[in-house]
Design an enzyme around this catalytic site. Sequence first.
Site, PDB file in Angstrom:
ATOM      1  N   ASP A   1       0.210   2.348   3.341  1.00 54.78           N
ATOM      2  CA  ASP A   1      -0.898   2.876   3.862  1.00 54.78           C
ATOM      3  C   ASP A   1      -1.236   4.506   3.444  1.00 54.78           C
ATOM      4  OD1 ASP A   1      -3.061   3.394   5.608  1.00 54.78           O
ATOM      5  OD2 ASP A   1      -1.992   3.240   7.438  1.00 54.78           O
TER       6      ASP A   1
ATOM      7  N   ASP B   1      -7.155   1.278   1.195  1.00 53.90           N
ATOM      8  CA  ASP B   1      -6.126   2.126   1.278  1.00 53.90           C
ATOM      9  C   ASP B   1      -4.813   1.625   1.805  1.00 53.90           C
ATOM     10  OD1 ASP B   1      -7.052   2.135   3.881  1.00 53.90           O
ATOM     11  OD2 ASP B   1      -5.828   4.310   3.991  1.00 53.90           O
ATOM     12  N   GLU B   2      -4.923   0.376   2.154  1.00 55.19           N
ATOM     13  CA  GLU B   2      -3.656  -0.324   2.482  1.00 55.19           C
ATOM     14  C   GLU B   2      -3.461  -1.707   2.130  1.00 55.19           C
ATOM     15  OE1 GLU B   2      -3.555  -1.186   7.278  1.00 55.19           O
ATOM     16  OE2 GLU B   2      -5.333   0.235   6.928  1.00 55.19           O
TER      17      GLU B   2
END
Length: 378
Positions: free
Chosen positions: A28, A122-123
Amino acid sequence: MSDVTERTDEAAAVFGDVDVVRKIIHVDMDAFYASVEQRDDPDLRGKPVAVGGSAARGVVAAASYEARQYGVHSAMASVTAKRRCPDLIFVKPRFEVYRAVSAQIRTVFAEHTDLIEPLSLDEAYLDVTENKQGIAIATTLAQTIRDRIKAVTGLNASAGISYNKFLAKMASDLNKPNGQAVITPAMGPRFVAELPVKKFHGVGPATAAKMARLGIATGADLREKSLGFLQANFGKSGGWYYRIARGIDHRAVEPSRERKSVGAEDTFSDDIFDIAPATAEIKALAEKVWRHCEAKDLTGRTVTLKVKYADFRQITRARTLPAALRNAAELEQWANALLATVFPFEKGVRLLGVTVSSLEQRSGDAPSDTQLVLWREP
Ligand SMILES: [Mg+2]
């Protein structure tokens, strides 16, 4: 239900059909949009930055760590954010840049595994049980990946390492920012037992409130409830809560998982009869759903409204639009149009939901003015 059946169900719920110890990493990025902006504009470094919104309107999509110290966070109304942090700097989001950085990060992941399940720009979950460079220790591998991300993008990532997705996701928050944490099979049950249920990934405020009413505050409280009790109170989710209370999650990392819809719903603490609280809820739901769409780089053409009445009867109304939604305001407008078709309510309403489906990628679209209406300076 007979005793025998119940035991069989419980056994199936606990053990599932998988008996493999996996190594899962949840990666993350830290304050992703805000960190990209601070990376690219030295004037923003060390300062409280909000991506999205403006001093006068809109919603914060991401906040830098400096801004978070003032209590500013994503999904907060910009006006509130500005009040909490008068020096807050609002910047317009640059999704094309975030998408490009996201692609770089995925390239780093792909150096180690093909089992990559992105959750947003983003993860991602990575299954590294077998990994391409044969790194045996998953914590070493997580550190290697974070170092590579830093080298390639200049940005910090945090990671959670565990034996399933649920715990890996929880672990990535433990030493954020720029840190990592591991939850081993020996630690899992105790970690879950001590965790407040409202912190469980996937337990929203409405469910947490319902659990509180049932006397469930922690994972340990949840574990004391039988499978039957949880299914009676939470329907299909009951089995899931039963398993995660024991640190058990058999979901595989699914590289090609295709999302069919993006939705949100909320249960009212008291049944509502008037249009005003309903439209206020529609606005909040539309903004929430749109934020998810934005983060996942998706839009859609079908809007569905779900209404659950006080007697638990549920209806849905849907409309497919000629063109994909461009912003939260459009989603809100169409959801309100659907709401108008069921008003006046035939009885009290206990839950409203808004879903977008017929999804498509937003990538490649030149952002139009209307698309940026949420972010535009007044
Ligand atoms: Mg993040």
